[in-house]
Design a protein around this motif. Sequence first.
Motif, PDB file in Angstrom:
ATOM      1  N   GLY A 272       0.258  -1.004   0.229  1.00  0.00           N
ATOM      2  CA  GLY A 272       0.016  -0.186  -0.138  1.00  0.00           C
ATOM      3  C   GLY A 272       0.675   1.310   0.034  1.00  0.00           C
ATOM      4  O   GLY A 272       1.564   1.250   0.351  1.00  0.00           O
ATOM      5  N   ASP A 275      -1.862   5.475  -4.414  1.00  0.00           N
ATOM      6  CA  ASP A 275      -2.631   5.437  -5.454  1.00  0.00           C
ATOM      7  C   ASP A 275      -1.551   6.436  -6.832  1.00  0.00           C
ATOM      8  O   ASP A 275      -2.045   6.926  -6.811  1.00  0.00           O
ATOM      9  CB  ASP A 275      -3.619   4.560  -5.473  1.00  0.00           C
ATOM     10  CG  ASP A 275      -4.335   4.293  -6.260  1.00  0.00           C
ATOM     11  OD1 ASP A 275      -3.830   4.158  -7.716  1.00  0.00           O
ATOM     12  OD2 ASP A 275      -5.213   3.797  -6.231  1.00  0.00           O
ATOM     13  N   GLU A 300      -2.847   5.324   1.081  1.00  0.00           N
ATOM     14  CA  GLU A 300      -3.516   5.326   0.830  1.00  0.00           C
ATOM     15  C   GLU A 300      -4.504   4.962  -0.272  1.00  0.00           C
ATOM     16  O   GLU A 300      -5.856   4.708  -0.847  1.00  0.00           O
ATOM     17  CB  GLU A 300      -3.678   7.002   0.079  1.00  0.00           C
ATOM     18  CG  GLU A 300      -2.588   9.082   0.757  1.00  0.00           C
ATOM     19  CD  GLU A 300      -2.678   9.484  -0.355  1.00  0.00           C
ATOM     20  OE1 GLU A 300      -2.359   9.756  -1.644  1.00  0.00           O
ATOM     21  OE2 GLU A 300      -1.975  10.602   0.100  1.00  0.00           O
ATOM     22  N   ARG A 302      -5.252   1.724   0.835  1.00  0.00           N
ATOM     23  CA  ARG A 302      -5.887   0.939   1.562  1.00  0.00           C
ATOM     24  C   ARG A 302      -7.378   0.571   1.702  1.00  0.00           C
ATOM     25  O   ARG A 302      -7.165  -0.773   1.179  1.00  0.00           O
ATOM     26  CB  ARG A 302      -5.744   1.384   3.278  1.00  0.00           C
ATOM     27  CG  ARG A 302      -4.279   1.092   3.557  1.00  0.00           C
ATOM     28  CD  ARG A 302      -5.215   1.587   4.843  1.00  0.00           C
ATOM     29  NE  ARG A 302      -4.729   3.240   5.401  1.00  0.00           N
ATOM     30  CZ  ARG A 302      -4.985   3.507   7.167  1.00  0.00           C
ATOM     31  NH1 ARG A 302      -5.057   2.820   7.802  1.00  0.00           N
ATOM     32  NH2 ARG A 302      -5.366   4.946   6.711  1.00  0.00           N
ATOM     33  N   ALA A 303      -8.020   1.308   0.831  1.00  0.00           N
ATOM     34  CA  ALA A 303      -9.972   1.443   0.888  1.00  0.00           C
ATOM     35  C   ALA A 303      -9.601   0.157  -0.821  1.00  0.00           C
ATOM     36  O   ALA A 303     -10.029  -0.419  -0.606  1.00  0.00           O
ATOM     37  CB  ALA A 303     -10.222   2.694   0.757  1.00  0.00           C
ATOM     38  N   ARG A 304      -9.250   0.499  -1.042  1.00  0.00           N
ATOM     39  CA  ARG A 304      -9.151  -0.063  -2.202  1.00  0.00           C
ATOM     40  C   ARG A 304      -8.940  -1.020  -2.818  1.00  0.00           C
ATOM     41  O   ARG A 304      -9.421  -1.792  -3.104  1.00  0.00           O
ATOM     42  CB  ARG A 304      -8.098   1.103  -4.037  1.00  0.00           C
ATOM     43  CG  ARG A 304      -8.471   0.669  -5.321  1.00  0.00           C
ATOM     44  CD  ARG A 304      -8.079   1.530  -6.159  1.00  0.00           C
ATOM     45  NE  ARG A 304      -7.878   0.885  -7.589  1.00  0.00           N
ATOM     46  CZ  ARG A 304      -7.039   1.182  -8.530  1.00  0.00           C
ATOM     47  NH1 ARG A 304      -5.775   2.362  -7.806  1.00  0.00           N
ATOM     48  NH2 ARG A 304      -6.623   0.603  -9.113  1.00  0.00           N
ATOM     49  N   GLN A 306      -8.155  -2.975   0.045  1.00  0.00           N
ATOM     50  CA  GLN A 306      -8.817  -3.853   1.459  1.00  0.00           C
ATOM     51  C   GLN A 306     -10.587  -4.414  -0.056  1.00  0.00           C
ATOM     52  O   GLN A 306     -10.908  -5.832  -0.066  1.00  0.00           O
ATOM     53  CB  GLN A 306      -9.849  -2.857   2.205  1.00  0.00           C
ATOM     54  CG  GLN A 306     -11.071  -3.512   3.313  1.00  0.00           C
ATOM     55  CD  GLN A 306     -10.044  -4.906   3.559  1.00  0.00           C
ATOM     56  OE1 GLN A 306     -10.365  -6.106   3.113  1.00  0.00           O
ATOM     57  NE2 GLN A 306      -9.536  -4.167   4.938  1.00  0.00           N
ATOM     58  N   ALA A 307     -10.907  -2.987  -0.361  1.00  0.00           N
ATOM     59  CA  ALA A 307     -12.108  -3.849  -1.420  1.00  0.00           C
ATOM     60  C   ALA A 307     -11.813  -4.549  -2.821  1.00  0.00           C
ATOM     61  O   ALA A 307     -12.648  -5.841  -2.576  1.00  0.00           O
ATOM     62  CB  ALA A 307     -12.634  -2.665  -1.905  1.00  0.00           C
ATOM     63  N   ALA A 310     -10.181  -8.637   0.170  1.00  0.00           N
ATOM     64  CA  ALA A 310     -11.535  -8.407   1.600  1.00  0.00           C
ATOM     65  C   ALA A 310     -10.912 -10.404   1.067  1.00  0.00           C
ATOM     66  O   ALA A 310     -11.007 -11.373   2.067  1.00  0.00           O
ATOM     67  CB  ALA A 310     -12.095  -8.091   1.533  1.00  0.00           C
ATOM     68  N   GLU A 317      -6.017  -3.758   8.178  1.00  0.00           N
ATOM     69  CA  GLU A 317      -4.935  -2.935   7.624  1.00  0.00           C
ATOM     70  C   GLU A 317      -4.263  -1.921   9.143  1.00  0.00           C
ATOM     71  O   GLU A 317      -4.482  -2.488  10.716  1.00  0.00           O
ATOM     72  CB  GLU A 317      -6.287  -1.808   7.382  1.00  0.00           C
ATOM     73  CG  GLU A 317      -6.861  -1.889   6.548  1.00  0.00           C
ATOM     74  CD  GLU A 317      -8.050  -1.049   5.931  1.00  0.00           C
ATOM     75  OE1 GLU A 317      -7.261   0.239   6.631  1.00  0.00           O
ATOM     76  OE2 GLU A 317      -9.231  -1.817   5.728  1.00  0.00           O
TER      77      GLU A 317
END
Length: 371
Positions: A272, A275, A300, A302-304, A306-307, A310, A317
């Motif tokens: 990570g 991006d 930054e 992380r969210a992308r 993670q989705a 998963a 995280e």
Amino acid sequence: TRQCVAETDIVVVSPGVPESTGPIPWALAAGLPIISEIELGFYFCPAPVVAVTGTNGKSSVVTLIAELLRAARRPAVACGNLGVPFCSVVEQLTPETVAVVEVSSFQLLWCHQFRPKIAVLLNLGTNHLDRHEDSEDYAAAKARIFQQQTPEDWAVVNGRDPRVAALGQLLLARRVWFADNRTNSPAFKVSPETQELLAESAQAVLQVGRIFGIPDPLTWQVIRAFRGLEHRLEPVMTLRGVRFINDSKSTTPDSLRHAVSHTAGPLVLILGGRDKGMDFGPLVDTLRDARILGVVLIGEARARLQALLAEVCPVHEAATLEAATRQAASLATPGVAVLLSPACASFDMFRDFEERGKAFKAIVEALAGEG
């Protein structure tokens, strides 16, 4: 300022300056020539140039080629995108010296007369889609390394990478393939045994050595003695049976895939960062591997990530690199490797990948000090 640009004769662009930013549109509007620092250095370079580009492995190959030339008693300087500006070494070059230059896609965008005697294209993944329109635009930028070459020059190209191979068919320079022999003459054939034993990047070094007339045994000796670069699959230490590996130079999904394939045994990954608009899709197949015991995400992206991941592997995280390293260490048991291979730029948390790698090593040393 715009007035300052208007009063200049030529604009030399740093590779970190986006094409849409300030001085570049001003210079274009004023009809001023724009060149990269690599191009400027080439104007004054008295030495033959070996230029290396590609998505992964550039710095290691540039370093190895320079070491090989020096081992063959040919003066050589490694410079360019790996950290030593080409222009900074031009004054020390002579016609007997070889300038081995790492060149990025951004630098090539503003090269117009740059003509390396030997141009090496290692591979073509996806990178910098925050600055390049798409993967074809990125590939076209890399291909500019060959644009001024003639049949007197050499192109060393990856015969196993489909996009590089297709490009290689169109070149004017004498083509030498690695990873797949394709149209190689007998002098440049790479045996199946050598292809099995040497990584593709090392085969590129072997072929460059052959162009210079360097015997294969000396090239093998230099390759075997090479300890690698800092922050590129760099072993840090083994702590309570867990190996910690610093691959902070990994700033693309392709680099992460390379790191996973070249690290033995079960793994806990730290990945990570910033991006860059890259396609993380290929990571799904890479991380859907029984060897991947877990992934700790930072930065930054992380969210992308993670989705995306998963349902692929156990995902965690962490807010900082230190927290991520400690969490990865807690997930690892003896025989497992904790691999920092972020697949992203570092600029959201660090000045550059070197600072990120040094921070990781300091954290691991602190863990060792805690017993």
